[in-house]
Each structure stands twice: as structure tokens, then as C-alpha cells.
Motif scaffolding. Sequence first.
Motif, PDB file in Angstrom:
ATOM      1  N   PRO A 114       0.826  -1.219   0.000  1.00 50.42           N
ATOM      2  CA  PRO A 114       0.000   0.000   0.000  1.00 50.42           C
ATOM      3  C   PRO A 114       0.855   1.263   0.000  1.00 50.42           C
ATOM      4  O   PRO A 114       1.909   1.299   0.637  1.00 50.42           O
ATOM      5  N   THR A 115       0.403   2.264  -0.729  1.00 51.26           N
ATOM      6  CA  THR A 115       1.113   3.536  -0.738  1.00 51.26           C
ATOM      7  C   THR A 115       0.515   4.439   0.328  1.00 51.26           C
ATOM      8  O   THR A 115      -0.606   4.228   0.787  1.00 51.26           O
ATOM      9  N   GLY A 116       1.262   5.435   0.707  1.00 49.92           N
ATOM     10  CA  GLY A 116       0.778   6.383   1.707  1.00 49.92           C
ATOM     11  C   GLY A 116       1.201   5.972   3.103  1.00 49.92           C
ATOM     12  O   GLY A 116       2.008   5.070   3.298  1.00 49.92           O
ATOM     13  N   GLU A 117       0.617   6.657   4.059  1.00 53.29           N
ATOM     14  CA  GLU A 117       0.981   6.407   5.461  1.00 53.29           C
ATOM     15  C   GLU A 117      -0.129   5.661   6.189  1.00 53.29           C
ATOM     16  O   GLU A 117      -1.314   5.844   5.899  1.00 53.29           O
ATOM     17  N   ARG A 118       0.289   4.813   7.102  1.00 52.72           N
ATOM     18  CA  ARG A 118      -0.676   4.062   7.903  1.00 52.72           C
ATOM     19  C   ARG A 118      -1.328   5.016   8.897  1.00 52.72           C
ATOM     20  O   ARG A 118      -0.661   5.851   9.499  1.00 52.72           O
ATOM     21  N   VAL A 119      -2.652   4.902   9.037  1.00 52.44           N
ATOM     22  CA  VAL A 119      -3.374   5.799   9.941  1.00 52.44           C
ATOM     23  C   VAL A 119      -3.627   5.115  11.287  1.00 52.44           C
ATOM     24  O   VAL A 119      -3.849   3.908  11.349  1.00 52.44           O
ATOM     25  N   ASP A 120      -3.557   5.907  12.337  1.00 56.96           N
ATOM     26  CA  ASP A 120      -3.848   5.416  13.682  1.00 56.96           C
ATOM     27  C   ASP A 120      -5.291   5.689  14.068  1.00 56.96           C
ATOM     28  O   ASP A 120      -5.836   5.038  14.948  1.00 56.96           O
ATOM     29  N   ARG A 121      -5.877   6.706  13.444  1.00 51.44           N
ATOM     30  CA  ARG A 121      -7.278   7.080  13.688  1.00 51.44           C
ATOM     31  C   ARG A 121      -8.021   7.094  12.374  1.00 51.44           C
ATOM     32  O   ARG A 121      -7.555   7.663  11.394  1.00 51.44           O
ATOM     33  N   LEU A 122      -9.183   6.471  12.373  1.00 55.29           N
ATOM     34  CA  LEU A 122      -9.974   6.398  11.140  1.00 55.29           C
ATOM     35  C   LEU A 122     -10.632   7.740  10.836  1.00 55.29           C
ATOM     36  O   LEU A 122     -11.049   8.453  11.748  1.00 55.29           O
ATOM     37  N   PRO A 123     -10.770   8.062   9.548  1.00 60.70           N
ATOM     38  CA  PRO A 123     -11.496   9.282   9.186  1.00 60.70           C
ATOM     39  C   PRO A 123     -12.982   9.085   9.504  1.00 60.70           C
ATOM     40  O   PRO A 123     -13.455   7.947   9.645  1.00 60.70           O
ATOM     41  N   TYR A 159      -7.682  -4.587  10.873  1.00 64.93           N
ATOM     42  CA  TYR A 159      -7.314  -4.030   9.567  1.00 64.93           C
ATOM     43  C   TYR A 159      -6.206  -2.998   9.712  1.00 64.93           C
ATOM     44  O   TYR A 159      -6.103  -2.312  10.730  1.00 64.93           O
ATOM     45  N   GLN A 160      -5.418  -2.873   8.654  1.00 65.72           N
ATOM     46  CA  GLN A 160      -4.486  -1.764   8.521  1.00 65.72           C
ATOM     47  C   GLN A 160      -5.097  -0.821   7.485  1.00 65.72           C
ATOM     48  O   GLN A 160      -5.585  -1.278   6.442  1.00 65.72           O
ATOM     49  N   VAL A 161      -5.071   0.464   7.768  1.00 63.65           N
ATOM     50  CA  VAL A 161      -5.635   1.451   6.850  1.00 63.65           C
ATOM     51  C   VAL A 161      -4.530   2.435   6.490  1.00 63.65           C
ATOM     52  O   VAL A 161      -3.842   2.958   7.366  1.00 63.65           O
TER      53      VAL A 161
END
Length: 161
Positions: free
Chosen positions: A116-125, A137-139
Amino acid sequence: MRKLPVIRPWPTKPDAAYYSRLQRDARFYRVNMERKQWCDFSHQHFDWQGFGDQSWLDRRRHLAVLLNAFRRAQIELSSYQREYQVFASVAPGDSASDAVYVHTPNPNGTPFPMNPTGERVDRLPPLLAGRLDLARYQVFRDGHGPSATFTIVPNAQRAVR
């Protein structure tokens, strides 16, 4: 005499029948790896018309359909004996781009596994909050603002080498 099927035009506005068909499509979504044998980022969109961009309620309803199909694909592939990746892509500013993806080693030479590209998020939008468990899941977020895309990857799949 054989009866021809009724071809219904795409609705201009989603109604109860439209959402009922979408939910049915998600419930019966199948990857069918026995038939395909391999996938090169094979994917399925559920909001071709972009109705999810019309209102917050329409967006949430389309997202629910997408995530239902995503979970269905995970269950189906859990018994698949070869390496695979299943993930979902969500574009908050473009509902028609949301899709469920399946990727495997393939004869086209497309790199596997997909990183996956981008950065892993710790808080969901806000759009995904309450719909996903970050323990399962990893987002990843690629981009910012309305052009951001979120890639949702289950923690355990056979893509790990």
C-alpha cells in the motif's frame, strides 16, 4: 417464444429498489478463484454512477455495501490455498472509485504482493469510523483532503512471505 429480459436504465436517483439490488449484489459477491486461477488487481465497483457523492446518507449506504462485499471476499478466500491479497480502496471524494480488489501472483508480471502507498493511519477518518476495527485491519491514506484514498488491508492474509 423466449421472453427477452427487461433492461432497466440506470436510475437518476437512488431509491429503495436500487439499494436493495446493491445489498443483494454485495451479499452474493464471489471472487471465484477456482474459475479465475489468478488475479491482476481484479476489482469490483459498487457505485458506478457516483450516487454516494450526492449526500452523506447515500455515501454511508454505498460504503456499507462495499464493506459487506469486502468481508464476503475475505470469508471466501480464507479457504483458498494459494497466496492472495484482498483489500478495499475508498476515495472519500469519489464514491464511484471505491472498490474491492483481489490480487495474486500472476503471469502478467505485476508485482506481488502489493505494498500500500501512503501512510498508515492510527485514527480512522469520519467516513470509516465505527465501520472498521483497527485491530483487524491496517488502513493507509494516500494523499490529502478530498483527493485522499484509503486502502484497507486485513491484518492476516496469505500474501505474507
